[in-house]
Structure formats: C-alpha cells, structure tokens
Motif scaffolding. Structure first.
Motif, PDB file in Angstrom:
ATOM      1  N   LYS A  85       0.825  -1.217   0.000  1.00 25.61           N
ATOM      2  CA  LYS A  85       0.000   0.000   0.000  1.00 25.61           C
ATOM      3  C   LYS A  85       0.857   1.264   0.000  1.00 25.61           C
ATOM      4  CE  LYS A  85      -2.579  -1.390   3.645  1.00 25.61           C
ATOM      5  NZ  LYS A  85      -2.182  -2.725   4.007  1.00 25.61           N
ATOM      6  N   MET A  86       2.154   1.108   0.223  1.00 29.28           N
ATOM      7  CA  MET A  86       3.033   2.291   0.209  1.00 29.28           C
ATOM      8  C   MET A  86       3.314   2.654  -1.249  1.00 29.28           C
ATOM      9  SD  MET A  86       5.719   1.406   3.248  1.00 29.28           S
ATOM     10  CE  MET A  86       5.924  -0.296   2.801  1.00 29.28           C
ATOM     11  N   ASN A  87       2.793   3.764  -1.676  1.00 30.68           N
ATOM     12  CA  ASN A  87       2.873   4.130  -3.097  1.00 30.68           C
ATOM     13  C   ASN A  87       4.322   4.247  -3.592  1.00 30.68           C
ATOM     14  OD1 ASN A  87       1.518   4.632  -5.471  1.00 30.68           O
ATOM     15  ND2 ASN A  87       1.540   6.861  -5.189  1.00 30.68           N
ATOM     16  N   CYS A  88       5.172   4.830  -2.744  1.00 33.05           N
ATOM     17  CA  CYS A  88       6.570   5.026  -3.160  1.00 33.05           C
ATOM     18  C   CYS A  88       7.240   3.681  -3.413  1.00 33.05           C
ATOM     19  CB  CYS A  88       7.331   5.816  -2.098  1.00 33.05           C
ATOM     20  SG  CYS A  88       7.154   5.175  -0.417  1.00 33.05           S
ATOM     21  N   GLN A  89       7.064   2.754  -2.474  1.00 35.45           N
ATOM     22  CA  GLN A  89       7.712   1.439  -2.597  1.00 35.45           C
ATOM     23  C   GLN A  89       7.106   0.666  -3.758  1.00 35.45           C
ATOM     24  OE1 GLN A  89      10.265   0.931  -0.478  1.00 35.45           O
ATOM     25  NE2 GLN A  89       9.780   2.793   0.647  1.00 35.45           N
TER      26      GLN A  89
ATOM     27  N   ASP B  73       6.000  12.954  -6.239  1.00 39.60           N
ATOM     28  CA  ASP B  73       4.561  13.187  -6.127  1.00 39.60           C
ATOM     29  C   ASP B  73       3.829  11.925  -5.681  1.00 39.60           C
ATOM     30  OD1 ASP B  73       4.715  11.645  -8.468  1.00 39.60           O
ATOM     31  OD2 ASP B  73       4.592  13.395  -9.767  1.00 39.60           O
ATOM     32  N   TYR B  74       4.538  11.025  -5.017  1.00 41.60           N
ATOM     33  CA  TYR B  74       3.929   9.752  -4.600  1.00 41.60           C
ATOM     34  C   TYR B  74       2.888   9.905  -3.493  1.00 41.60           C
ATOM     35  CZ  TYR B  74       8.007   7.462  -6.825  1.00 41.60           C
ATOM     36  OH  TYR B  74       8.967   7.032  -7.690  1.00 41.60           O
ATOM     37  N   CYS B  75       3.157  10.814  -2.568  1.00 39.84           N
ATOM     38  CA  CYS B  75       2.374  10.807  -1.327  1.00 39.84           C
ATOM     39  C   CYS B  75       0.909  11.205  -1.529  1.00 39.84           C
ATOM     40  CB  CYS B  75       3.029  11.711  -0.289  1.00 39.84           C
ATOM     41  SG  CYS B  75       4.703  11.185   0.093  1.00 39.84           S
ATOM     42  N   SER B  76       0.668  12.110  -2.506  1.00 40.16           N
ATOM     43  CA  SER B  76      -0.715  12.595  -2.645  1.00 40.16           C
ATOM     44  C   SER B  76      -1.674  11.472  -3.060  1.00 40.16           C
ATOM     45  CB  SER B  76      -0.768  13.745  -3.653  1.00 40.16           C
ATOM     46  OG  SER B  76      -0.184  13.325  -4.861  1.00 40.16           O
ATOM     47  N   SER B  77      -1.167  10.423  -3.699  1.00 43.43           N
ATOM     48  CA  SER B  77      -2.080   9.343  -4.073  1.00 43.43           C
ATOM     49  C   SER B  77      -1.799   8.052  -3.297  1.00 43.43           C
ATOM     50  CB  SER B  77      -1.995   9.081  -5.584  1.00 43.43           C
ATOM     51  OG  SER B  77      -0.643   8.967  -5.995  1.00 43.43           O
ATOM     52  N   CYS B  78      -1.207   8.218  -2.113  1.00 43.40           N
ATOM     53  CA  CYS B  78      -0.872   7.035  -1.304  1.00 43.40           C
ATOM     54  C   CYS B  78      -2.010   6.678  -0.344  1.00 43.40           C
ATOM     55  CB  CYS B  78       0.403   7.318  -0.499  1.00 43.40           C
ATOM     56  SG  CYS B  78       0.986   5.902   0.451  1.00 43.40           S
ATOM     57  N   HIS B  79      -2.103   5.424  -0.001  1.00 43.55           N
ATOM     58  CA  HIS B  79      -3.064   4.955   0.997  1.00 43.55           C
ATOM     59  C   HIS B  79      -2.762   5.585   2.367  1.00 43.55           C
ATOM     60  CE1 HIS B  79      -5.161   1.873   3.448  1.00 43.55           C
ATOM     61  NE2 HIS B  79      -4.078   1.929   4.216  1.00 43.55           N
ATOM     62  N   TYR B  80      -1.465   5.838   2.624  1.00 42.88           N
ATOM     63  CA  TYR B  80      -1.059   6.345   3.933  1.00 42.88           C
ATOM     64  C   TYR B  80      -0.991   7.874   3.960  1.00 42.88           C
ATOM     65  CZ  TYR B  80       0.258   1.520   4.939  1.00 42.88           C
ATOM     66  OH  TYR B  80       0.236   0.162   5.140  1.00 42.88           O
ATOM     67  N   GLU B  81      -1.044   8.401   5.168  1.00 46.63           N
ATOM     68  CA  GLU B  81      -0.999   9.866   5.330  1.00 46.63           C
ATOM     69  C   GLU B  81       0.420  10.303   5.671  1.00 46.63           C
ATOM     70  OE1 GLU B  81      -3.739  10.574   8.468  1.00 46.63           O
ATOM     71  OE2 GLU B  81      -5.444   9.971   7.205  1.00 46.63           O
ATOM     72  N   ILE B  82       0.959  11.109   4.817  1.00 48.15           N
ATOM     73  CA  ILE B  82       2.347  11.516   4.975  1.00 48.15           C
ATOM     74  C   ILE B  82       2.582  12.327   6.247  1.00 48.15           C
ATOM     75  CG2 ILE B  82       2.022  13.504   3.396  1.00 48.15           C
ATOM     76  CD1 ILE B  82       5.251  11.501   3.978  1.00 48.15           C
TER      77      ILE B  82
ATOM     78  N   ALA C  93      -1.072   6.183   9.271  1.00 45.26           N
ATOM     79  CA  ALA C  93       0.150   7.011   9.242  1.00 45.26           C
ATOM     80  C   ALA C  93       1.187   6.412   8.294  1.00 45.26           C
ATOM     81  CB  ALA C  93       0.743   7.092  10.645  1.00 45.26           C
ATOM     82  N   CYS C  94       1.922   7.286   7.625  1.00 48.56           N
ATOM     83  CA  CYS C  94       2.988   6.829   6.732  1.00 48.56           C
ATOM     84  C   CYS C  94       3.967   5.966   7.547  1.00 48.56           C
ATOM     85  CB  CYS C  94       3.718   8.035   6.144  1.00 48.56           C
ATOM     86  SG  CYS C  94       5.264   7.575   5.349  1.00 48.56           S
ATOM     87  N   PRO C  95       4.131   4.717   7.171  1.00 48.91           N
ATOM     88  CA  PRO C  95       4.987   3.824   7.979  1.00 48.91           C
ATOM     89  C   PRO C  95       6.424   4.312   8.090  1.00 48.91           C
ATOM     90  CG  PRO C  95       3.700   2.560   6.380  1.00 48.91           C
ATOM     91  CD  PRO C  95       3.492   4.005   6.044  1.00 48.91           C
ATOM     92  N   LEU C  96       6.890   5.046   7.076  1.00 46.70           N
ATOM     93  CA  LEU C  96       8.292   5.465   7.104  1.00 46.70           C
ATOM     94  C   LEU C  96       8.569   6.429   8.258  1.00 46.70           C
ATOM     95  CD1 LEU C  96       8.906   5.998   3.281  1.00 46.70           C
ATOM     96  CD2 LEU C  96       9.271   3.961   4.640  1.00 46.70           C
ATOM     97  N   ASN C  97       7.531   7.137   8.694  1.00 43.38           N
ATOM     98  CA  ASN C  97       7.752   8.142   9.748  1.00 43.38           C
ATOM     99  C   ASN C  97       8.131   7.503  11.084  1.00 43.38           C
ATOM    100  OD1 ASN C  97       7.231  10.113   7.912  1.00 43.38           O
ATOM    101  ND2 ASN C  97       5.065  10.365   8.475  1.00 43.38           N
TER     102      ASN C  97
ATOM    103  N   SER D 168      12.685   9.873   6.840  1.00 46.44           N
ATOM    104  CA  SER D 168      11.259   9.628   7.071  1.00 46.44           C
ATOM    105  C   SER D 168      10.536   9.853   5.741  1.00 46.44           C
ATOM    106  CB  SER D 168      10.738  10.618   8.117  1.00 46.44           C
ATOM    107  OG  SER D 168      10.814  11.920   7.565  1.00 46.44           O
ATOM    108  N   GLY D 169       9.218   9.751   5.770  1.00 44.93           N
ATOM    109  CA  GLY D 169       8.443   9.991   4.560  1.00 44.93           C
ATOM    110  C   GLY D 169       8.625  11.406   4.019  1.00 44.93           C
ATOM    111  N   ASN D 170       9.048  12.288   4.885  1.00 45.57           N
ATOM    112  CA  ASN D 170       9.226  13.684   4.514  1.00 45.57           C
ATOM    113  C   ASN D 170      10.132  13.848   3.279  1.00 45.57           C
ATOM    114  OD1 ASN D 170       8.647  16.260   5.014  1.00 45.57           O
ATOM    115  ND2 ASN D 170      10.332  16.586   6.491  1.00 45.57           N
ATOM    116  N   TYR D 171      11.214  13.087   3.240  1.00 41.84           N
ATOM    117  CA  TYR D 171      12.139  13.185   2.096  1.00 41.84           C
ATOM    118  C   TYR D 171      11.411  12.802   0.804  1.00 41.84           C
ATOM    119  CZ  TYR D 171      15.851  12.386  -1.230  1.00 41.84           C
ATOM    120  OH  TYR D 171      16.619  12.440  -2.364  1.00 41.84           O
ATOM    121  N   ILE D 172      10.667  11.727   0.868  1.00 42.59           N
ATOM    122  CA  ILE D 172       9.981  11.259  -0.343  1.00 42.59           C
ATOM    123  C   ILE D 172       8.926  12.270  -0.779  1.00 42.59           C
ATOM    124  CG2 ILE D 172       8.399   9.450  -1.184  1.00 42.59           C
ATOM    125  CD1 ILE D 172      10.225   7.461   0.297  1.00 42.59           C
ATOM    126  N   ASN D 173       8.266  12.843   0.195  1.00 41.51           N
ATOM    127  CA  ASN D 173       7.262  13.862  -0.124  1.00 41.51           C
ATOM    128  C   ASN D 173       7.904  15.085  -0.776  1.00 41.51           C
ATOM    129  OD1 ASN D 173       4.647  14.843  -0.186  1.00 41.51           O
ATOM    130  ND2 ASN D 173       4.886  15.913   1.778  1.00 41.51           N
TER     131      ASN D 173
END
Ligand code: FAD
Ligand code: SF4
Length: 519
Positions: A357-361, A446-455, A463-467, A437-442
């Motif tokens: 579900k992690m859009n970036c991964q 542009d992955y985070c805006s369409s991710c299942h998780y909240e950055i 919550a974004c698991p990377l955080n 954390s997810g902050n770098y990817i954000n």
C-alpha cells in the motif's frame, strides 16, 4: 589452437588490446554458464540482455576474423562449472596456454585463480582495460577497512585525468555543483520529460533456452530486449542522452514521479537518467568514451547546457563508479559479511511482486520488476531507505539488488547496497546512514498525494509507515549516530518530543516491524 582466451559475459570490450591482431592459433571462448545464472536469482531481462550481448560480441569478433566458440546453455550443460568446462575445452582443442581478463567479481576471480594454481597449462590474467584506474593501482588510492570519502578521491581523479579542468583549476570554479541540482519535478515539467530511447532486440530464442534449462528468474519478460546489446546501440543511447537529457540531468537527478507515465509520456520511467549502466558494466562501452563524448557535446553546446549538469554526470562515472570499485576490491571478502547495525529482519514479500500500500515502494518495486531498472534515488532513498530503517538483513538486501537490476554486478552493487544504502559497513563508503522519514519522499516526489497512507501522520492507523520506522531506527542506534554532528538536529528534535509521544511512536513502529509483509 595453442591459446584459449576466455571472455566473460561482462567483458565485452571490443577495444581491448587482445583484439588488435588476429592470431590463427588463438581461440576465443564465450559461454553461457549455468553457474552464472544461479549464484543469485536474476531478473529475466538481465539474463536475456547479457546472453544477447555475448552473442552479438561473438558475431562481431568472428566478423573481424578472430576464431570464436560461442557456447549456449545447451552446450555447457554437461559441465558442472567454469573450471570443468575449461578443462574439457583444453583437451578438445589441445590447448597449451590459457589466458583470461581479470574478473571484476571476487567470486569469479577466486574461482579462476584457484583453477590456474592447479592448471598444468601456462596461464595469464590480463587487465580488462576498461576502468580509469587499472587493477594494479587500486592500492595506491584505497586501503582495507579505511573510511574513504568520495570527494577527495573524485578531485584526484579529475586532476589526474584532466577532466573538466582549466589550468589546474576545476572548470566553472567549483569541484561540485550539487547544490544547484536536486529539484522536484513540478506539474509543468512532466510534459517535457523525454521519452526513453529503447531498443527491440529479439531475445525469444534466448528466453526459450532459459526456460528449457529451468533457470529460475523473476520480473517481467520482454521478448524485445530494451537494453543496448551492441556497441552501435550503446553509442546511440549515449548520443540520445546528450541530446535529450544531459541539459537537465543534474537538475532532476533526485526527482521521482508516478504521474509522468500515465499522464504525459508513455512508458516514461527513467526521467533524465542515461541508462548507460548496462552498456558500461558489460564493458560494451568504456567510461572514458562516455565521459569524453559528454564533455565534447557540452563544449559544442555551452549556450544550452550549464556546467552543473555535466559535472553532476561526470562525478557519477569518474567519481562514484571508480570509487566503489576500489572499496570493493580492497575490502573483499570481508565486506560481504559486514552488518554493523546487526540488522536481521527478513525482506518483505512485496519486494518480489510490488503489492504494497506504500505508493513510493510500490512504484519503485514494480518499475524494477517491469524494466530491471530504477534510478539512483529510487534505489537509495525508496527501497534502500525502507530496508535500512526496517532493519532488513543486509545479505537479503544485497541478493535482491544483485538479482533485479540490469546493471547489477557485485563489485558495484555491493558497496552501493551494503555500504551506501544499508550502512552495514559502518561508514567505509559514506559518512552517515541515508535514513529518512516519509518527509524526504514527499519533498522529492509526487507519490504521497495518491498514497493509501498519510504523509503527515507518525502514528495512527493510516500514518505513513516510514515516519515511525525512521524514529525507531534513529532511537535504536542513537549511541552510534549521535556522535555525528550531522545528526545533531535529528536528536534535538527527538528529545523535544514528550516521553508519551516517544513511547507512542516506538510502539507504533514495533507493531509495523512485526508485520512488514502487510504494509
Ligand atoms: P545515471 O544516473 O545516468 O548515471 C550515469 C552513470 O553513473 C551510471 O550509468 C553509472 O555507471 C554511474 N553511477 C551513478 N551512480 C553510481 C553509483 N552510486 N555507483 C557506481 N556508479 C554510479 N549501479 C550499478 O551500475 N550496478 C548496481 O548493481 C548498482 N546497485 C545499486 C544499489 C543501490 C542500493 C544503490 C543506491 C545504487 C546502485 N547503483 C548501481 C548505482 C546507481 O543507482 C546506478 O548506477 C544507476 O541508477 C544506473 O542508471 P543510469 O545508467 O541511468 O545512471
Ligand atoms: Fe511513501 Fe509514506 Fe508517501 Fe506513502 S505517504 S508514498 S508510504 S512516503
């Protein structure tokens, strides 16, 4: 024949001095080896591309008048491994002298030198004549176990090989223009991304052989190999890079997007990257040729291309590529065992199919499965960062990277993976762990805006698991990392959190760590 010369799959260097003269008593051997298909599970496109390039190389040598035997998987099946095959060939052709180019992988170099130690023939190993630095001079630049830094090495290389230098000073007045690079792709930039030049080399026969011999592979099969398998194709890719991507290479070097492929440019997957790594690592094309061509193009187009872009590109090849090779050779075989952070979790299953579900991964893994390619920041800051902060065992991470990428050969894969991305070498390659954390990817995608998780969330169901994994990782290794001044701010931020917040974050991360397959 008097002499047998072995050409390995990543030694397709037509400019090697071996080929300057034609000798009727010399037999060249290029062989599809079963042992090379099974030391790790490879992406199917990688196996097909190497075998296709080997086939082309053998045709080219024959055309030039050399005597060549090209052996397929069918031919090499009866022989248990490379030494067994060589023994049989020596007998068949009454060979007196065996010559080879020094393998770039420790595993193969050891195998061949052990073989030569017991071989009754006269034997000789040659330099591959591919890299800027010859094998024998690596010890003047690198020492085993020492923490080396890219920047000092890179400057020495620029001076020694007179690359982008003006009267002893770096061209443009700076050694490194990194600060002018590293931009995010904005919406308006997406429609300008050039479509990648790909090839359509038919590899269906090779694939049939791979299947017939039940070689275990993974990834998406393409009957038309997209990668350059001849020198001509490699040069075409290089020229296309100069014309369409060089002017923005550094600028968007670290950018990532999941929008370009479906909205604007069909099959856009490599942005402004050159995709020359396969051609270079198989030695179809040399780093010097690439660098000289890029600099010549830059000088002809100085009004359109700024030096930051060119320097950024040159640094990857003259700097990083030669640097990791030195680190590898001076530290093997110990390097392959290093696990400074004692990481021991298993690689999550979604690394093999991309269903997370992690859009970036998901984007990085699926693209890698589709094309056997991801660019540097996807490797380092998406999948690599995940493995780092989730504490995945480095050998499993190494095996995945070594298998999946078209350009993955251990001398370059391992220092990048185990060293730069997993910090398992304790800082031999890089001065700090590339944890984020997810902050770098954000920031870079542009992955985070369409991710299942909240950055923006650290804890909570979505919550974004990377955080939380990031904080858990930094907390776990505080003793080791806090001494590094570059981490001072990070620990100051952590200490500002209340004990309750810290406990909540660590507990949330622990829950995720017990369930990595489900993320
Ligand atoms: P570009 O971005 O166009 O760069 C140009 C060239 O510079 C590349 O072709 C490559 O030859 C060289 N280069 C760039 N970065 C590096 C680097 N860090 N180390 C060595 N050479 C570099 N590269 C490999 O060739 N094989 C690998 O198996 C490999 N594994 C990696 C694993 C991880 C975890 C990481 C973080 C990086 C890895 N790299 C590897 C480095 C880099 O990601 C690839 O070289 C690059 O993505 C290849 O794509 P490109 O040709 O489009 O590169
Ligand atoms: Fe990746 Fe987190 Fe962004 Fe999702 S929200 S894309 S998991 S960084």
């Amino acid at each position: 024949y008097q002499t047998l010369r072995l050409i390995l799959g990543d030694q397709l260097n037509a400019s090697h001095s071996w080929y300057k003269t034609i000798n009727d008593s010399t037999l060249y051997v290029i062989a599809e080896l079963h042992q090379e298909t099974s030391y790790v599970k490879h992406h199917v496109q990688k196996v097909c591309a190497f075998f296709a390039a080997m086939q082309e190389f053998s045709h080219a040598l024959k055309k030039a008048g050399h005597h060549v035997v090209h052996l397929t998987l069918d031919d090499t099946l009866p022989h248990e491994d490379l030494p067994a095959l060589l023994g049989a060939l020596f007998e068949k052709y009454a060979i007196e002298t065996f010559e080879y180019q020094l393998p770039d992988e420790y595993r193969l170099r050891t195998q061949l030198s052990d073989f030569c130690a017991y071989c009754k023939l006269s034997t000789r190993g040659y330099e591959t004549e591919h890299f800027y630095l010859s094998d024998s001079e690596l010890t003047t630049y690198f020492s085993a176990g020492k923490k080396h830094r890219l920047e000092a090495f890179y400057r020495k290389m620029r001076v020694r090989f007179n690359i982008l230098m003006n009267n002893g000073q770096p061209a443009g007045g700076e050694w490194n223009f990194d600060t002018s690079n590293r931009n995010k792709l904005k919406q308006k930039d997406l429609s300008h991304i050039p479509e990648p030049l790909v090839f359509a080399n038919d590899v269906s026969d090779i694939f049939s052989r791979v299947k017939k011999h039940q070689i275990s592979t993974f990834g998406t099969y393409e009957s038309k190999c997209l990668w350059p398998i001849t020198r001509q194709q490699a040069k075409a890719l290089l020229f296309s890079f100069c014309e369409t991507q060089l002017s923005k290479f550094g600028f968007f070097q670290d950018a990532m997007t999941c929008k370009a492929d479906d909205m604007y440019v069909k099959k856009q997957w490599s942005l402004y990257h050159s995709r020359l790594s396969f051609a270079m690592n198989s030695k179809i094309i040399s780093p010097k040729f690439v660098v000289d061509t890029v600099i010549a193009y830059f000088h002809q187009h100085e009004d359109e291309i700024d030096i930051a872009q060119v320097e950024g590109f040159i640094r990857q090849i003259v700097g990083w590529r030669e640097f990791v090779r030195g680190i590898y050779w001076l530290n093997m075989p110990r390097y392959g065992q290093l696990n400074t952070l004692a990481a021991k979790r298993d690689l999550p299953v979604w690394f093999w199919h991309g269903e997370t579900k992690m859009n970036c991964q998901k984007h990085a893994v699926k693209q890698s499965l589709d094309y056997a390619y991801a660019h540097h920041i996807q490797r380092l800051m998406v999948t690599g960062n995940f493995c780092l902060i989730a504490g995945i065992e480095p050998s499993q991470v190494d095996a995945w990277y070594l298998g999946i990428y078209i350009d993955a050969i251990e001398w370059v894969e391992m220092p990048n993976t185990r060293g730069m991305s997993q910090f398992a070498d304790g800082g031999i390659v890089g001065s700090k762990a590339y944890a984020a954390s997810g902050n770098y990817i954000n920031k870079m995608s542009d992955y985070c805006s369409s991710c299942h998780y909240e950055i923006k969330s650290i804890t909570g169901h979505n919550a974004c698991p990377l955080n939380s994994l990031y904080w858990h990782f930094m907390h776990e290794h505080e003793q080791q990392f806090s001494a590094n001044p570059r981490n001072r701010m990070v620990y100051a931020t952590w200490r500002k959190k209340s004990p309750e917040q810290q406990t909540e974050i660590l507990q949330h991360a622990s829950g995720l760590l017990g369930n990595l397959d489900k993320l």
